[in-house]
Design a protein around this motif. Structure first.
Motif, mmCIF file in Angstrom:
data_model
loop_
_atom_site.group_PDB
_atom_site.id
_atom_site.type_symbol
_atom_site.label_atom_id
_atom_site.label_comp_id
_atom_site.label_asym_id
_atom_site.label_seq_id
_atom_site.Cartn_x
_atom_site.Cartn_y
_atom_site.Cartn_z
ATOM 1 N N UNK B 48 0.836 -1.199 0.000
ATOM 2 C CA UNK B 48 0.000 0.000 0.000
ATOM 3 C C UNK B 48 0.873 1.252 0.000
ATOM 4 N N UNK B 49 1.956 1.155 0.755
ATOM 5 C CA UNK B 49 2.895 2.273 0.802
ATOM 6 C C UNK B 49 3.492 2.516 -0.587
ATOM 7 N N UNK B 50 3.919 1.422 -1.217
ATOM 8 C CA UNK B 50 4.530 1.522 -2.542
ATOM 9 C C UNK B 50 3.561 2.132 -3.550
ATOM 10 N N UNK B 51 2.278 1.880 -3.351
ATOM 11 C CA UNK B 51 1.272 2.403 -4.280
ATOM 12 C C UNK B 51 0.801 3.799 -3.900
ATOM 13 N N UNK B 52 1.321 4.306 -2.797
ATOM 14 C CA UNK B 52 0.975 5.669 -2.400
ATOM 15 C C UNK B 52 -0.374 5.802 -1.728
ATOM 16 N N UNK B 53 -0.939 4.678 -1.282
ATOM 17 C CA UNK B 53 -2.241 4.746 -0.613
ATOM 18 C C UNK B 53 -2.101 5.186 0.838
ATOM 19 N N UNK B 54 -0.921 4.949 1.381
ATOM 20 C CA UNK B 54 -0.644 5.375 2.749
ATOM 21 C C UNK B 54 0.743 5.993 2.810
ATOM 22 N N UNK B 55 0.996 6.752 3.877
ATOM 23 C CA UNK B 55 2.317 7.333 4.093
ATOM 24 C C UNK B 55 2.878 6.791 5.400
#
Lengths: 177, 177
Positions: B48-55
């Motif tokens: 999710x991080x890699x996809x930019x959905x979370x920081x």
DNA sequence: TATAACATGTAACAAGTTACATGATTTC
DNA sequence: GAAATCATGTAACTTGTTACATGTTATA
């Protein structure tokens, strides 16, 4: 080793078949219920072969692509019997993941939630009607298709319950904010 | 990107949390419904991080193992909203794989089939009773747990329908061979 | 002669599980 | 000082999907 193995084992228990034949059968008779892709069937057959659940026999007609005809082995029969007892003898763990939307219902504006649930209601009742329109296999059991009627009747019952629940829930939500 | 992403996104929408915290929350409050393993949560968070959905934000207290605190991003909010609309707006494709046993019912001796179905009936009614014993979250919605009650009520309705169908089917099978 | 049907497969990717590894802090 | 809890991860494996590749034979 899961559902696909179970399915293929069950079909091969009926009669030996090659991969394409299995795929065609599933496509024609079970595609409403079973989502396994053709490439998946081939690789599952490979794995089953490696585990000794089935045996392979190459045949060739003229210059056509060769067929790999699979036969269930005694180990395969035993495994199938085990899977069958497990599958019949207890209910599946219920699928809560489909309810994640409900769990997060409060994250959306109530009016919009209601609208979405009404969409869902429409689709569900259409699906339900479609299931009921499926003709019974009943008589001709050559391929062991008799049980499909049972599965369809169960799915119909579940869908109707789902629809009833949804209808009731929509009313409840409309009543109180 | 499937159910687990949806779940974690929904929990993070409520408040920023680190992985362990999310796992604990799921373990304590949702383990009856959700089967995601802890290692899975960590790797899903990575994706999710890699996809930019979370920081991600690293924090450390004293000499303890560092925490990675995750916040939902605008892209994550948008994706969550999409998943929520999809999840609410239409029913899930129904799970026929659980009915493979029924499809192959004719492969087993009728008396044994009946016995197995009766076992299933017992387990199912026990599960059903257990579901009904779950207390409602109702009031305290701090974590967005309100929707869980909805999901439980739906599952209960489905299980009851399944039980009724099973009971009826057993009777039918007993009547005619 | 085009195209549908026959028949099998591979490579790259996606998602999830299991078992293991690491090391700090709190509690008994 | 042992055990539970805190906190994160990796490696190997399983299962499944998508998209692509290959070539034959029957049919319209």
């Amino acid at each position: 080793m899961g559902d696909n193995t179970f399915l293929l084992l069950g079909l091969l228990k009926g009669q030996k078949q090659h991969g394409y034949q299995l795929n065609e059968f599933i496509d024609r008779n079970l595609s409403r219920f079973i989502t396994m892709k053709k490439a998946t069937a081939y690789s599952v057959l490979d794995r089953m072969l490696a585990k000794g659940l089935i045996a392979e026999e190459q045949t060739q007609v003229g210059n056509r692509p060769p067929r790999k005809v699979y036969t269930i082995t005694p180990a395969g029969e035993a495994h199938f019997a085990l899977l069958l007892r497990e599958s019949l003898g207890r209910p599946r763990e219920s699928e809560f993941y489909g309810d994640l939307g409900l769990i997060f219902l409060n994250q959306i504006a109530p009016e919009q939630a209601l609208e979405l649930l009404q969409d869902r209601q429409k689709v569900l009742s259409a699906n339900c009607a479609a299931l009921k329109r499926i003709p019974l296999h009943d008589g001709h059991l050559g391929q062991g298709l008799f049980g499909v009627d049972l599965a369809v009747s169960r799915q119909t019952a579940l869908m109707e319950a789902d629809l009833a629940w949804l209808t009731h829930t929509i009313e409840e939500l409309r009543r109180k904010p």
